[in-house]
Design an enzyme around this catalytic site. Structure first.
Site, short mmCIF file in Angstrom:
data_model
loop_
_atom_site.label_atom_id
_atom_site.label_comp_id
_atom_site.label_asym_id
_atom_site.label_seq_id
_atom_site.Cartn_x
_atom_site.Cartn_y
_atom_site.Cartn_z
N GLN A 235 6.51 -11.28 5.05
CA GLN A 235 5.19 -10.93 5.60
C GLN A 235 4.15 -11.98 5.22
O GLN A 235 3.06 -11.97 5.76
CB GLN A 235 4.75 -9.55 5.11
CG GLN A 235 5.54 -8.40 5.74
CD GLN A 235 5.10 -7.03 5.30
OE1 GLN A 235 5.90 -6.26 4.80
NE2 GLN A 235 3.82 -6.68 5.50
N ARG A 382 2.31 0.86 4.86
CA ARG A 382 1.39 1.09 5.96
C ARG A 382 0.02 1.56 5.48
O ARG A 382 -0.57 2.51 6.01
CB ARG A 382 1.96 2.07 6.98
CG ARG A 382 1.29 1.83 8.33
CD ARG A 382 2.04 2.43 9.49
NE ARG A 382 1.40 2.00 10.72
CZ ARG A 382 2.02 1.86 11.88
NH1 ARG A 382 3.30 2.11 11.97
NH2 ARG A 382 1.38 1.48 12.94
N CYS A 383 -0.47 0.88 4.46
CA CYS A 383 -1.85 1.13 4.07
C CYS A 383 -2.33 -0.12 3.39
O CYS A 383 -1.54 -0.90 2.89
CB CYS A 383 -1.97 2.32 3.13
SG CYS A 383 -1.30 2.04 1.50
N GLU A 758 -3.13 0.42 9.89
CA GLU A 758 -2.76 1.33 8.82
C GLU A 758 -3.63 2.59 8.77
O GLU A 758 -3.26 3.58 8.13
CB GLU A 758 -2.82 0.57 7.49
CG GLU A 758 -1.84 -0.60 7.53
CD GLU A 758 -2.04 -1.60 6.42
OE1 GLU A 758 -1.06 -2.23 6.05
OE2 GLU A 758 -3.16 -1.76 5.92
#
Lengths: 804, 284
Positions: A235, A382-383, A758
């Site tokens: 990422q 996902r935050c 997110e």
């Protein structure tokens, strides 16, 4: 020159901001033509596989690789002893700790990497893994962070128990750090004197991002040219290049890191894993490319987990319900190594956003990180960094306060929201919220679902239940969240010392098309679609004529990658800024071509026009051609630019969610009848992509709230290593989502966009959880921990005597 | 998740399959839809040096219904069971149960034979076959024999089938009864937390016959004769259902797993059984 198309047609053709342009990536993804790490096959390539520890805590007495090496096709079996001369048997983590690459004397969690087998194919490697003989002497296992802090058992024998860690003094040999924000004495004083105080303890369970594609890498060391190429599920490819250079001693210009297509990341692919290091070392040792791709069980059991936060809160309020103070303490279970992926100065991420969307005058947050015999990680699934924990905490505390005050939780939120006129708002725990209009969003959401009507129905259901007419109860889940995304300003955000700016570089071709490269990397977000839209609006070239490239460190400008919803706030801003540089030069070229002063032309969709004479214009295509092929006094030929963007602040998206749920108290089965999600992510780049992001984030929120967990038994055995037990929802389990929006642009972002990937997860988890808990509120529930799987919901009913 | 090496055999008739079985004994296993065996091989929990793929054997496919007797070839997929209209007319409970097995992609591959023969306590068809009092046809080199489903299961993954036999067909009588297959699971693709097959016939306003069998509540499927007895002759009223549930719960022995502890499973089993009975009775 005759202009036959209308302005409206030109705008349509541009496919710029606000257009629901279809995703350009999907042509290849939907036809199986993506190119993922495991699709990379190089001549002579070998494959690696790990011998992993079956024990959660043990001394490694011996490793015998003779039988494995004797198997035909096995080229090497690496152990810590082989990596030690290179100094690579341990590696630094993103959190300032270090982690064993291969077991060095002991193992600290089940699934830990012990030896790396390299063979001519994946099957032989797996056969050889079974032939490596490892003798373990089992040690006492600690899976509970509270017991860990009391235990005489030293988990990390490599650390001096008296020496401070990366984030200051350590209280105990199994303690990692204490992080404190805010005014504890002042907060306690306010709480002690308050009219109303609500206290609650809650556990945000351990889960895992579980992207569809697990982690992997292909390393190829070219010994002739001295160049290392590394393809992988990264990422943050540029950070990987820098770290690889620092670790290996290979100069950074001799390392090329490529993130090809990535099948989902959700935070799982931010960090560096032993597999990456082993594939590099194995390629250096063997002189041929080496691939490592983990399987699903390895992904769930050994790569970075998320959450595992034990949160204890106190919230105080006046008799009218105005919140006066908030106290939060977290015991954070980080597993065997502190491998959190957070900006360096934030060992608990942005957990200090835990005052949420509310105007809370004083607050305190304390976090203690603790080692246990569990897999390392602590990534933000996902935050943005730990924001889902913070929002879950405050959205539960609000509900608990509402119960304490016997008050409606929607109204309690409303009277405590930060008001529109208070922005930019300085929170008690140190953040400057850029913009927001919470009351408008809340009112719109409650009206859309007929909130008062729902409460009436719920009350009727409670009565029917009490009369024995139904065994189904109804819950109304509310959540209002404020995200903090777009890390971040270099003055306070860095990872391993690398400032968290991002970048965009663009090259306009003579015929008026373009290629743009960014420091981010899409893992499914649709960057090739949406970044082209930002650029299209800025430079007047159709998004269809702009190629977006990311992920190859030899070509893309340096950037910190994609996580924490930072791509749009940071790289998206860089794209807008680079577009403005192009436009500034284009304006000079247009003025020259039109024989007017620079100030006498203005930009209009896809061209510069002479002010007051719209029939006199030069299109961006004409300008691009002239930039390369016409000698323009005072200007260099060409039309390209680069921008590195250091954001002045984070962005603060927000939203209002409502979930309506039925619960069968006899079986514990929940049924979601309605889910309404209002998101405000500032300026909307592509409404269709936003909607897709919201559907995905809500689905992962449903997963986490209703069953997805990484669970261990007392022996440290991971009980959830397969998708039979680890809950990944399918279309069957997912309700229809209703999406809605308001638009409150970020005042400091060049196009006012805030990021959205997110938000639905951050807001969704408390909303699903609150729906379950709200259903039981009329029967005496105050708080039950997630995940709300069938048996835990059933247990909630059972504990409240509803089966008697 | 990488299996060990194995030899792949793909015979075109039953004799061919039997000869490979005879040659390799317990080193050989037949492969039907592969949804149980292949994951076990990938986890290296099943060591199968010789894998015999049955998909080319035409005799193992298809559904025939004659004189009230239904015969289903072992390699018939769940998808085919669901979409066979004559089967639905003769035994609608099959479709109702098969639709609760996993998802369409699994049902395109998963077979009834593999489902019943593997002895996996999580599989749905064994309990249903006990409820239907089905017979399993086993073929070996020494000939063919019939074993009642009710006598087939010994313990988890252990059945009455010899290593060198192949389960080729399943037969049972068409039903003229109220039916229900009730299943609670955590998600699509999961085994049952509790599942129950129920058949009930009516004589006047009383229960004439009943058959109740349960899935994944013991290490084998459980037929509860006591539960059936508790219903027969009653009007299937609340007290009778309660008695049947109490009797059925005596016959099961669930274990704690990630679905929940025993107390939860017992409670849910009771609910699922009572719902199955109620729905079957409503259709009787």
């Amino acid at each position: 020159m005759k202009d036959e198309v209308t302005r409206e047609e030109r705008v349509t053709k541009l496919k710029g901001l606000g257009c629901s342009r279809k995703r350009v990536e999907d042509a290849r993804f939907t036809q199986g033509k993506g190119n993922y790490v495991d699709d990379i096959n190089l001549p002579g390539m070998l494959t690696g596989d790990f011998v992993r520890s079956p024990c959660a805590h043990a001394r490694v007495k011996s490793i015998n690789t003779d039988a494995a090496m004797a198997l035909e096709g096995v080229v090497a079996v690496l152990t810590a002893k082989d990596l030690e001369p290179l100094g690579l048997h341990w590696m630094p983590t993103l959190a300032g700790d270090k982690q064993m690459v291969l077991a060095d004397g002991k193992v600290l969690f089940q699934g830990q990497e012990v030896a790396f087998v390299v063979a001519t194919d994946r099957y032989i490697a797996s056969d050889a893994v079974e032939l490596v003989e490892v003798e373990y002497e089992e040690l006492p296992v600690i899976v509970d962070p509270f017991k860990s802090m009391q235990s005489d058992v030293v988990l990390r024998e490599d650390l001096d128990p008296k020496a401070p860690g990366a984030h200051g003094p350590r209280k105990h040999h199994n303690h990692i750090f204490t992080w404190e924000v805010g005014d504890e004495a002042g907060t306690n004083a306010v709480i002690d004197d308050a009219d109303i105080v609500a206290e609650e303890s809650m556990y945000y369970h351990r889960t895992h991002p579980c992207p569809l594609e697990p982690c992997g890498s292909v390393a190829s060391m070219d010994k002739v040219n001295g160049k290392l190429t590394l393809w992988g599920t990264f990422q943050a490819p540029h950070v990987v290049r820098t770290v690889a250079s620092l670790l290996s001693g290979i100069e950074e210009h001799n390392i090329r890191v490529v993130s090809p297509d990535i099948g989902g990341g959700f935070g799982n692919k931010v960090g560096v894993y032993p597999g990456y290091v082993c594939s590099i070392v194995a390629s250096i040792v063997t002189g041929v490319p080496v691939k490592w791709v983990e399987d699903r069980m390895e992904n769930l059991m050994s790569t970075a987990f998320a959450r595992d936060y034990w949160m204890k809160g106190k919230i105080s309020a006046t008799k009218e319900g105005k919140i006066t103070g908030l106290h939060c303490h977290v015991t954070a279970d980080h597993g065997a190594f502190d491998a959190c992926a957070d900006p360096t100065k934030f060992p608990a991420g942005f957990m200090n956003i835990c005052t949420g969307s509310y105007d809370i005058p004083i607050a305190y947050l304390g976090v203690d990180g603790v080692y246990t015999n569990k897999a390392p990680g602590g990534v933000s699934y996902r935050c943005s960094f730990r924001v889902t924990e913070a929002v879950y905490f405050i959205e539960r505390m609000i509900e608990v306060l509402a119960i304490e005050m016997n008050m409606d939780a929607a109204e309690l939120r409303r009277i405590n929201f930060i008001k529109k006129e208070q922005f930019p708002y300085h929170s008690a725990l140190g953040w400057e919220y850029d913009s927001g209009d919470y009351h408008t969003a809340w009112d719109k959401a409650l009206k859309a679902v007929d909130y008062d009507g729902l409460r009436k129905k719920q009350a009727e259901r409670v009565e029917a239940f009490k009369r024995g007419e139904t065994r189904s109860i109804m819950g109304i889940g509310l959540s209002f969240f404020t995200e903090i995304v777009g890390a971040g300003p270099v003055k306070n955000c860095d990872i391993l010392g690398m400032g968290m700016f991002d970048s965009c570089e663009i090259r306009i071709h003579p015929t008026g098309s373009a290629v743009a490269r960014l420091g981010t990397i899409s893992q499914g977000q649709g960057h090739a679609t949406t970044f082209a839209q930002i650029l299209a609006s800025e430079i007047g070239i159709s998004a269809d004529s702009i190629t977006i490239e990311e992920g190859d460190t030899d070509t893309a400008p340096y950037g910190l990658g994609t996580y924490g919803s930072r791509s749009t706030p940071v790289a998206g801003a860089a794209a807008a800024m680079v577009g403005r540089k192009i436009r500034a030069k284009a304006q000079m070229i247009a003025a020259y071509l039109l024989e007017v002063h620079d100030d006498d032309v203005e930009f209009d969709v896809d061209r510069f026009v002479v002010k007051g004479a719209p029939e006199r214009f030069k299109t961006m295509g004409e300008i691009a051609y002239a930039a390369y092929n016409q000698a323009i006094p005072g200007l260099e030929p060409g039309l390209e630019a680069v921008s590195y963007y250091d954001p002045p602040n984070m962005t603060y998206p927000f939203g209002a969610y409502v979930c309506v749920m039925d619960i069968d108290v006899d079986t514990g089965v929940p049924t979601i009848n309605r889910f309404y999600a209002l998101d405000d992510c500032g300026t909307r780049i592509n409404p269709m992509v936003i909607e897709g992001q919201i559907h995905g984030g809500l689905t992962e929120a449903l997963a986490v709230a209703l069953g997805q967990e990484i669970a261990y038994d007392d022996m440290g055995n991971c009980k959830t290593g397969t998708l039979m037990d680890f809950f990944l929802p399918t279309a069957w389990e997912v309700p229809n989502y209703e999406t809605d929006f308001t638009v409150t642009p970020s005042p400091h972002h060049p196009i006012g966009a805030k990021g959205v990937g997110e938000s639905p997860h951050v807001g969704g988890v408390p909303c699903f959880s609150n729906a379950v808990q709200d259903a039981f509120r009329p029967f005496g529930n105050r708080h039950t921990n997630m995940p709300h799987d069938h048996w835990r919901i059933w247990k909630a009913a059972n504990d409240l005597g509803m089966h008697d | 998740m990488i299996p060990a090496a194995f030899e792949y055999h793909r015979p075109s008739d039953i004799e061919g399959a039997l000869s490979v079985l005879a040659e390799h004994g317990d080193e050989a296993r037949v492969l039907a839809g592969g949804h149980s065996l292949i994951p076990m091989m990938k986890l290296r929990m099943a060591d199968v040096p010789h894998l015999i793929d049955l998909q080319d054997i035409a005799d193992l496919k298809g559904i025939t219904i004659a004189d009230g007797i239904i015969t289903i070839g072992a390699m018939t997929t769940q998808h085919e069971l669901i979409n066979h209209e004559a089967l639905f007319a003769a035994a609608p409970i099959i479709r109702e149960a098969a639709l609760q097995i996993a998802d369409p992609q699994v049902r395109y591959m998963g077979t009834i034979g593999g489902n019943v023969a593997n002895g996996d306590p999580g599989n749905d068809m064994p309990g249903l076959m006990q409820c239907l009092d089905a017979q399993f046809i086993l073929v070996g080199v020494d000939g063919t024999r019939k074993v009642p489903a009710r006598d087939f299961y010994e313990s988890a993954y252990m059945t009455n089938r010899d290593d060198e036999e192949i389960l080729t067909h399943i037969t049972f009588a068409s039903i003229d009864a109220g039916y229900a297959y009730e299943k609670q699971k955590r998600k699509i693709g999961d085994y049952a937390t509790a599942a129950c097959a129920a058949l009930v016939t009516k004589d006047g306003d009383k229960v004439a016959t009943a058959s109740i069998a349960m899935t994944n509540l013991s290490d084998v499927p459980v037929l509860s004769e006591a539960a059936a007895a508790a219903l027969i002759g009653t009007t299937c009223d609340t007290a009778a259902v309660k008695a049947a549930v109490a009797a059925a719960l005596e016959d099961i022995d669930p274990t704690e797993d990630n679905r929940g502890p025993v107390a939860f499973k017992m409670h849910v089993a009771g609910i699922i059984i009572s719902r199955a009975i109620a729905r079957a009775w409503s259709r009787a």
